[in-house]
Design an enzyme around this catalytic site. Structure first.
Site, PDB file in Angstrom:
ATOM      1  N   LYS A   1       0.825  -1.212   0.000  1.00 17.91           N
ATOM      2  CA  LYS A   1       0.000   0.000   0.000  1.00 17.91           C
ATOM      3  C   LYS A   1       0.862   1.266   0.000  1.00 17.91           C
ATOM      4  O   LYS A   1       0.425   2.314  -0.466  1.00 17.91           O
ATOM      5  CB  LYS A   1      -0.972  -0.026   1.170  1.00 17.91           C
TER       6      LYS A   1
HETATM    7  C1  LIG Z   1      -4.550  -4.458   0.798  1.00 18.49           C
HETATM    8  C2  LIG Z   1      -3.797  -5.729   0.751  1.00 18.49           C
HETATM    9  C3  LIG Z   1      -4.132  -6.747  -0.160  1.00 18.49           C
HETATM   10  C4  LIG Z   1      -5.323  -6.661  -1.097  1.00 18.49           C
HETATM   11  O1  LIG Z   1      -5.178  -5.666  -2.094  1.00 18.49           O
HETATM   12  P1  LIG Z   1      -6.461  -5.124  -2.893  1.00 18.49           P
HETATM   13  O2  LIG Z   1      -5.965  -3.962  -3.670  1.00 18.49           O
HETATM   14  O3  LIG Z   1      -7.454  -4.713  -1.828  1.00 18.49           O
HETATM   15  O4  LIG Z   1      -6.988  -6.221  -3.738  1.00 18.49           O
HETATM   16  C5  LIG Z   1      -3.343  -7.890  -0.188  1.00 18.49           C
HETATM   17  N1  LIG Z   1      -2.307  -8.040   0.662  1.00 18.49           N
HETATM   18  C6  LIG Z   1      -1.954  -7.084   1.544  1.00 18.49           C
HETATM   19  C7  LIG Z   1      -0.815  -7.321   2.457  1.00 18.49           C
HETATM   20  C8  LIG Z   1      -2.680  -5.890   1.619  1.00 18.49           C
HETATM   21  O5  LIG Z   1      -2.342  -4.956   2.511  1.00 18.49           O
END
Ligand SMILES: *Cc1c(COP(=O)(O)O)cnc(C)c1O
Length: 475
Positions: free
Chosen positions: A112
């Site tokens: 993120k």
């Molecule tokens: C947010 C997240 C996901 C999922 O990603 P999306 O964009 O919501 O599909 C997968 N793994 C981790 C560690 C995350 O923080």
């Protein structure tokens, strides 16, 4: 570049949709048309550094931000030592035809950061231009909240009010958020579970007068700025995976990506990269036991589940049963027709289900999308297998990706597995998988020991209103 709603109507430019990804008619902001990258254009991008590439790719979407300004934003987001790898996104071999794409080198050790660091810079820029402030109100069960706080800390025109469930996060997650001492970061630990936090946010957001009076906003996963910043690493990973391919062949050389998914944000960016002309063969969507998206891509029936029917798993950031970005893909699936898209979401409201099974065959043939589910036991086994094959320890979310990826590895086509978090964040599960206790490294230990700054609050809307009234930045 103009933006439109998936349910019809125009929304303005990149800067206009950056603060609000949701259109007034309930649809999501999408670009009016997707830019194309020709093979010669892709080759022109090959020598660029990560921040330079980000300027080129995001610049296709953010045409209202002058190129020099955008270059400063991407340099600040991806330079300046915020990412621990020199290359920002390193690739490493996992064995068995798989390659790990390191998206978790940022300050919160999860992918993120890739989008949020850019969004932090872009938000401040847009707010300064309009002489505005923004009070970000959000709820988190872990990764999103801490990535947002680390991207927005210390900024002048933004404050963050982040609700988290008291006693429900890991020690590491708490430390990552609560150790921030910046005045503009407000950690609020609510007596309740994540849903209670989310409901408080929803209730305040429906009070439009309060929302306007206090310049409240969100930086959630439907934010188009985040989606555009994520497209960059699909292009980057393809470039790096093909650097060593023969020059005559590499401009059309295909790779596949495996993407641990929850809200369909990450893989949507992959879908856009592929639609723009990046040679991507398959986009392999991986879910955990909360496999609404796997069911959708296997049957064509989208049936979101309630939060009561969402399991708490050992890949918690994928515990999602209503994928907020799916509407953007369905818009493309339905020929970018806003009326058909609006009708599909109307059907969802009426029947709690959308039936797109008439398009089932096109998911793979036209969009390269395939999917699979990974369980707790799969995560444990995959962490062990990958460790044995390559010496690399992957986190439980990445393990879901690798598990599903393995079923789709094809000869001669690199399978790029996106690393969505670092294993340090989930030490207990890693210990369970590898049978060793993971000792926190010095950096982790000092994070865990740092003083914490957090306000405790009952699950009470009134108390939250009062707190925001007292602490929000004033326009
Ligand atoms: C947010 C997240 C996901 C999922 O990603 P999306 O964009 O919501 O599909 C997968 N793994 C981790 C560690 C995350 O923080």
């Amino acid at each position: 570049m103009q933006y439109i709603s998936t349910r019809g109507g125009t929304l303005g430019q990149f800067s206009d949709v950056l603060l609000e990804g949701l259109a007034p008619n309930g649809g999501l902001a999408v670009p009016e048309h997707l830019p194309r990258l020709s093979t010669s254009e892709l080759e022109r991008l090959r020598p660029l550094s990560y921040p330079e590439l980000a300027t080129e790719i995001i610049g296709l979407f953010a045409t209202d931000i002058p190129r020099d300004d955008l270059a400063r934003l991407t340099a600040a987001a991806y330079g300046g030592g915020k990412f621990s790898a020199d290359k920002i996104v390193p690739l490493s071999d996992l064995g068995d035809g798989m390659t790990l794409v390191g998206l978790s080198e940022g300050p919160t050790l999860a992918f993120k950061d890739m989008a949020m660091q850019f969004l932090g810079e872009a938000l401040e820029y847009v707010l300064a231009k309009d002489d505005r402030v923004l009070n970000v109100l959000g709820a988190t069960s872990g990764d999103t909240g801490s990535a947002a706080e680390h991207a927005l800390r210390g900024r002048e025109r933004v404050a963050v009010f982040m609700l988290s469930p008291q006693g429900r996060m890991s020690a590491f997650q708490r430390a990552q958020m609560y150790s921030l001492q910046d005045e503009n970061v407000h950690n609020i630990a609510v007596e309740g579970v994540f849903d209670d936090c989310q409901n408080l946010v929803k209730r305040l957001n429906t009070d439009l007068d309060f929302k306007r009076a206090h310049s409240l906003g969100a930086v959630n996963s439907i934010n188009f700025g985040r989606i555009s910043a994520q497209i960059v690493y699909y292009v980057w990973a393809w470039l790096r995976a093909t650097d060593s391919v023969d020059a005559a062949e590499r401009s059309t050389f295909e790779v596949s990506f495996a993407v641990p998914s929850g809200n369909f944000g990450n893989i949507l960016s992959g879908h856009y990269a592929r639609s723009m002309g990046v040679p991507i063969r398959r986009l392999v969507l991986a879910t955990n036991e909360n496999n609404v998206l796997d069911e959708f891509f296997r049957t064509g029936h989208y049936r979101p589940r309630s939060s009561a029917n969402t399991l708490a798993t050992s890949s918690p950031s994928m515990d999602v049963s209503r994928a907020s970005n799916l509407e953007r893909f369905v818009f493309d699936l339905l020929g970018r027709d806003p009326e058909r898209t609006a009708a599909a979401w109307h059907e969802l409201e009426e029947r709690d289900e959308i039936d797109l099974s008439a398009h089932l065959e096109r998911f793979e043939s036209e969009f390269g999308l395939v999917s699979g589910t990974s369980t707790h036991d799969d995560r444990l086994a995959t962490i062990r297998e990958v460790s044995a094959a390559s010496g690399v320890t992957i986190d439980p979310h990445t393990a879901d990706g690798a598990k599903v990826a393995r079923a789709h590895v094809e000869d001669g086509i690199p399978m790029l597995v996106l690393e969505t978090a670092k294993p340090q964040k989930f030490a207990d599960l890693i210990s369970e998988a590898l049978g060793t206790t993971v000792q926190p490294d010095a950096e982790t230990q000092s994070l865990l020991d740092a003083p914490q700054r957090v306000v405790e609050m009952p699950d009470d809307e009134h108390a939250l209103r009062v707190y925001i009234e007292e602490h929000a930045l004033q326009a």
